[in-house]
Design a protein around this motif. Structure first.
Motif, PDB file in Angstrom:
ATOM      1  N   ASN A 400       0.807  -1.220   0.000  1.00 35.35           N
ATOM      2  CA  ASN A 400       0.000   0.000   0.000  1.00 35.35           C
ATOM      3  C   ASN A 400       0.842   1.273   0.000  1.00 35.35           C
ATOM      4  N   ILE A 401       2.095   1.188   0.465  1.00 38.63           N
ATOM      5  CA  ILE A 401       2.979   2.355   0.386  1.00 38.63           C
ATOM      6  C   ILE A 401       4.332   1.998  -0.235  1.00 38.63           C
ATOM      7  N   LEU A 402       4.483   0.759  -0.684  1.00 39.63           N
ATOM      8  CA  LEU A 402       5.754   0.281  -1.232  1.00 39.63           C
ATOM      9  C   LEU A 402       6.898   0.522  -0.250  1.00 39.63           C
ATOM     10  N   ALA A 403       6.748  -0.033   0.930  1.00 40.82           N
ATOM     11  CA  ALA A 403       7.786   0.058   1.962  1.00 40.82           C
ATOM     12  C   ALA A 403       7.833  -1.255   2.717  1.00 40.82           C
ATOM     13  N   GLY A 404       9.001  -1.627   3.191  1.00 40.29           N
ATOM     14  CA  GLY A 404       9.168  -2.887   3.889  1.00 40.29           C
ATOM     15  C   GLY A 404       9.379  -2.693   5.379  1.00 40.29           C
ATOM     16  N   ALA A 405       9.171  -3.780   6.130  1.00 40.30           N
ATOM     17  CA  ALA A 405       9.374  -3.777   7.576  1.00 40.30           C
ATOM     18  C   ALA A 405       9.581  -5.222   8.028  1.00 40.30           C
ATOM     19  N   THR A 406       9.877  -5.393   9.309  1.00 42.21           N
ATOM     20  CA  THR A 406      10.047  -6.728   9.873  1.00 42.21           C
ATOM     21  C   THR A 406       9.088  -6.927  11.042  1.00 42.21           C
ATOM     22  N   SER A 407       8.344  -8.036  11.009  1.00 46.22           N
ATOM     23  CA  SER A 407       7.421  -8.396  12.088  1.00 46.22           C
ATOM     24  C   SER A 407       7.124  -9.883  11.998  1.00 46.22           C
ATOM     25  N   PRO A 408       7.349 -10.606  13.103  1.00 45.93           N
ATOM     26  CA  PRO A 408       7.941 -10.111  14.333  1.00 45.93           C
ATOM     27  C   PRO A 408       9.454  -9.979  14.219  1.00 45.93           C
ATOM     28  N   GLU A 409      10.032  -9.253  15.161  1.00 42.80           N
ATOM     29  CA  GLU A 409      11.471  -9.280  15.369  1.00 42.80           C
ATOM     30  C   GLU A 409      11.731 -10.112  16.619  1.00 42.80           C
ATOM     31  N   VAL A 410      12.674 -11.025  16.516  1.00 42.16           N
ATOM     32  CA  VAL A 410      12.941 -11.985  17.588  1.00 42.16           C
ATOM     33  C   VAL A 410      14.371 -11.785  18.085  1.00 42.16           C
ATOM     34  N   ILE A 411      14.546 -11.772  19.398  1.00 43.23           N
ATOM     35  CA  ILE A 411      15.885 -11.759  19.997  1.00 43.23           C
ATOM     36  C   ILE A 411      16.010 -12.997  20.873  1.00 43.23           C
ATOM     37  N   TYR A 412      16.845 -13.933  20.462  1.00 44.64           N
ATOM     38  CA  TYR A 412      17.089 -15.140  21.244  1.00 44.64           C
ATOM     39  C   TYR A 412      18.220 -14.879  22.234  1.00 44.64           C
ATOM     40  N   HIS A 413      17.918 -15.042  23.518  1.00 44.65           N
ATOM     41  CA  HIS A 413      18.931 -14.910  24.575  1.00 44.65           C
ATOM     42  C   HIS A 413      19.510 -16.298  24.822  1.00 44.65           C
ATOM     43  N   LEU A 414      20.617 -16.564  24.173  1.00 42.21           N
ATOM     44  CA  LEU A 414      21.135 -17.930  24.129  1.00 42.21           C
ATOM     45  C   LEU A 414      21.733 -18.384  25.452  1.00 42.21           C
ATOM     46  N   ASN A 415      22.026 -17.426  26.340  1.00 42.53           N
ATOM     47  CA  ASN A 415      22.590 -17.796  27.637  1.00 42.53           C
ATOM     48  C   ASN A 415      21.510 -18.107  28.675  1.00 42.53           C
ATOM     49  N   THR A 416      20.244 -17.750  28.395  1.00 46.52           N
ATOM     50  CA  THR A 416      19.179 -17.993  29.371  1.00 46.52           C
ATOM     51  C   THR A 416      18.082 -18.904  28.836  1.00 46.52           C
ATOM     52  N   GLY A 417      17.999 -19.081  27.521  1.00 41.38           N
ATOM     53  CA  GLY A 417      16.926 -19.875  26.943  1.00 41.38           C
ATOM     54  C   GLY A 417      15.632 -19.112  26.756  1.00 41.38           C
ATOM     55  N   ARG A 418      15.607 -17.831  27.137  1.00 40.36           N
ATOM     56  CA  ARG A 418      14.431 -17.003  26.886  1.00 40.36           C
ATOM     57  C   ARG A 418      14.564 -16.307  25.530  1.00 40.36           C
ATOM     58  N   TYR A 419      13.432 -15.822  25.024  1.00 41.02           N
ATOM     59  CA  TYR A 419      13.491 -15.014  23.812  1.00 41.02           C
ATOM     60  C   TYR A 419      12.465 -13.894  23.885  1.00 41.02           C
ATOM     61  N   PHE A 420      12.703 -12.881  23.080  1.00 44.05           N
ATOM     62  CA  PHE A 420      11.927 -11.642  23.113  1.00 44.05           C
ATOM     63  C   PHE A 420      11.325 -11.405  21.740  1.00 44.05           C
ATOM     64  N   LEU A 421      10.030 -11.116  21.697  1.00 44.72           N
ATOM     65  CA  LEU A 421       9.339 -10.798  20.454  1.00 44.72           C
ATOM     66  C   LEU A 421       8.892  -9.339  20.486  1.00 44.72           C
ATOM     67  N   THR A 422       9.059  -8.641  19.371  1.00 41.88           N
ATOM     68  CA  THR A 422       8.631  -7.251  19.300  1.00 41.88           C
ATOM     69  C   THR A 422       8.100  -6.964  17.905  1.00 41.88           C
ATOM     70  N   ALA A 423       7.577  -5.738  17.723  1.00 46.77           N
ATOM     71  CA  ALA A 423       6.959  -5.297  16.466  1.00 46.77           C
ATOM     72  C   ALA A 423       5.720  -6.123  16.141  1.00 46.77           C
ATOM     73  N   LEU A 424       4.941  -6.463  17.165  1.00 50.62           N
ATOM     74  CA  LEU A 424       3.724  -7.264  16.991  1.00 50.62           C
ATOM     75  C   LEU A 424       2.502  -6.350  16.911  1.00 50.62           C
ATOM     76  N   ALA A 425       1.609  -6.645  15.971  1.00 48.36           N
ATOM     77  CA  ALA A 425       0.405  -5.808  15.817  1.00 48.36           C
ATOM     78  C   ALA A 425      -0.812  -6.600  15.380  1.00 48.36           C
ATOM     79  N   GLN A 426      -0.699  -7.899  15.153  1.00 51.29           N
ATOM     80  CA  GLN A 426      -1.733  -8.634  14.432  1.00 51.29           C
ATOM     81  C   GLN A 426      -3.064  -8.771  15.154  1.00 51.29           C
ATOM     82  N   GLU A 427      -3.109  -8.544  16.470  1.00 47.85           N
ATOM     83  CA  GLU A 427      -4.391  -8.568  17.180  1.00 47.85           C
ATOM     84  C   GLU A 427      -4.876  -7.162  17.518  1.00 47.85           C
ATOM     85  N   ASP A 428      -4.213  -6.151  16.995  1.00 48.53           N
ATOM     86  CA  ASP A 428      -4.600  -4.778  17.287  1.00 48.53           C
ATOM     87  C   ASP A 428      -4.971  -4.045  15.995  1.00 48.53           C
TER      88      ASP A 428
END
Length: 453
Positions: A400-428
């Motif tokens: 619709n505007i000829l522009a790109g983006a990334t969603s989701p963006e994931v950050i894997y914390h390999l030293n803890t086994g947790r991960y972080f998700l951001t740039a989420l909008a699909q339920e809003d």
């Protein structure tokens, strides 16, 4: 070919080149390759020899500027060509990031990569394409955070340094203005998660069709940003205001933070670099927003070359409905039934932390899609040389505007086994590119008034 020209290899065994401290713009002869031997923004328009990477086939603008999530029914209907697992990863190792290899090895029973047919549809409005060609002969790189004579388009379509590649990512067209949800999830090892809802307003000053702000002699603001945390209750009412400019220190980013506990807005020089983003419990640094943002001064940047890699791409289905937030979260890693991976050519950039400007990461290896100049993966290493985090941005283009983006963006914390998700909008709500802001909207006084109502 001039002596200043950096020869970029198209294979993994290419000679690697160091970033030079000062680079003039490319010659008119080289710039004339844009739109002929190269795409208008500098990619190789040809496919690869075995046909697994197709020729560039740009899409056209389609859809309303608000109310639409990204979609491409023909691409979204594809079936996977094959699946990479721990059992067969050696067969594809030369096309995998170190982060993907580690995840495949660490979670052999659950982590996989579905590989789909590749599609190269990314393009940009004509104004961006024309400005990019002008920038090729005018925009100059004078240092990691010092560029000049650039306007509207990608500054360095024929890059000669690693930092120039990153500037292309930072200054990409994203619409004149935008309002979006940037919701976040911290996912524990067992799959449980805590959710944060954030609404962002952004005006893009540099890549702007209506009132562009050029970058000249180290001066130039390229965006203004305001975020409001809506939930959970303990974080609600937090505001972050940023004026992003070329340069470092006081000449560069200016930022303010409003905390409901203090009930006032204050300057926040800590909104930078490897300081934890407010409300993420340390799971995202400020310079990890949009994969990478902010100053480049803490690293020495090398352009390693270009190579074929499997990257998250054409990710319309995972970025919008019917995918739910709970669908994404799975123990140890993202639900790998959902992502789409394709084979594409990427620029590979290595960033080594400078000893006098310490960063949590000793080294970063960034993978930048050749068609979009968007960072899609980053291997982050600690100062012992061990991988500490892996970032993955699932790229799509909004037709619709000829522009790109990334969603989701994931950050894997390999030293803890947790991960972080951001740039989420699909339920809003999807990104609204029709919004406008008055001159006083992105000011500390306006934020203070907003919180006093």
């Amino acid at each position: 070919m001039t002596l200043r020209r950096l020869t970029i290899a198209l294979a993994a065994g290419a000679a690697w080149a160091l970033s030079a401290p000062t680079m003039a713009a490319v010659s008119q002869e080289e710039a004339n390759k844009l739109g002929t031997e190269l795409t208008p923004v500098g990619a190789n328009p040809k496919g690869n020899e075995d046909g697994t990477i197709p020729e560039w086939n740009p899409t056209t603008m389609k859809g309303d500027k608000t109310g639409e999530y990204p979609s491409h029914p023909e691409i979204d209907a594809d079936e996977p060509r094959f699946v990479i697992t721990a059992a067969n990863m050696d067969q594809y190792a030369d096309k995998l990031s170190e982060g993907h290899k580690l995840l495949l090895e660490r979670y052999p029973d659950s982590y996989k990569m579905k590989i789909y047919p590749s599609h190269r549809i990314v393009t940009w409005p004509e104004e961006i394409l024309a400005a990019t060609k002008r920038n090729a002969t005018s925009c100059e790189f004078r240092g990691p955070d010092d560029i000049t004579n650039c306007e509207v388009g990608f500054p360095f379509p024929i890059p000669q340094t690693g930092a120039e590649v990153i500037w292309n990512h930072k200054l990409k067209w994203r619409g004149n203005n935008a309002r979006r949800y940037n919701n976040q999830m911290i996912v524990q090892q067992n799959g449980d998660y805590q959710f944060t809802k954030i609404v962002e307003d952004v005006t893009f000053s540099y890549a702007n069709m209506n009132d562009p702000v050029p970058i000249k002699d180290g001066q130039g603001e390229y965006l203004r940003y305001l975020s409001e945390t809506v939930a959970p209750v303990r974080l609600a009412g937090t505001f972050i205001l940023v004026h992003e400019k070329v340069g470092t220190g006081e000449a560069g980013r200016r930022a303010w933070l409003y905390s409901p506990g203090l009930r006032r807005i204050r300057r926040a020089p800590s909104v930078c670099c490897d300081n934890p983003y407010e409300g993420t419990d340390g799971h995202q640094f400020y310079d990890q927003v949009d994969m990478f943002n902010g100053v480049l001064e803490r690293f020495n940047w090398k352009l390693l070359g270009k190579k074929e890699m499997f990257i998250p791409y054409n990710s319309h289905k995972i970025a919008g409905p019917p995918t739910k937030y709970a669908d994404l979260a799975q123990p140890r890693h993202l639900n790998q039934d959902l992502p789409r991976y394709e084979l594409h050519r990427v620029w590979v950039v290595e960033a080594e932390n400078k000893p006098d400007l310490r960063h949590t990461f000793g080294k970063k290896v960034l993978y930048v899609d050749e068609d979009s100049w968007n960072i899609v993966m980053i291997d982050n290493y600690d100062h012992r040389g061990e991988m500490m985090q892996f970032q993955e941005g699932h790229y799509f283009i909004s037709r619709n505007i000829l522009a790109g983006a990334t969603s989701p963006e994931v950050i894997y914390h390999l030293n803890t086994g947790r991960y972080f998700l951001t740039a989420l909008a699909q339920e809003d709500q999807p990104i609204d590119s029709t919004v406008t802001y008055d001159d006083g909207y992105f000011t500390a006084a306006a934020v203070q008034r907003k919180t006093s109502r």
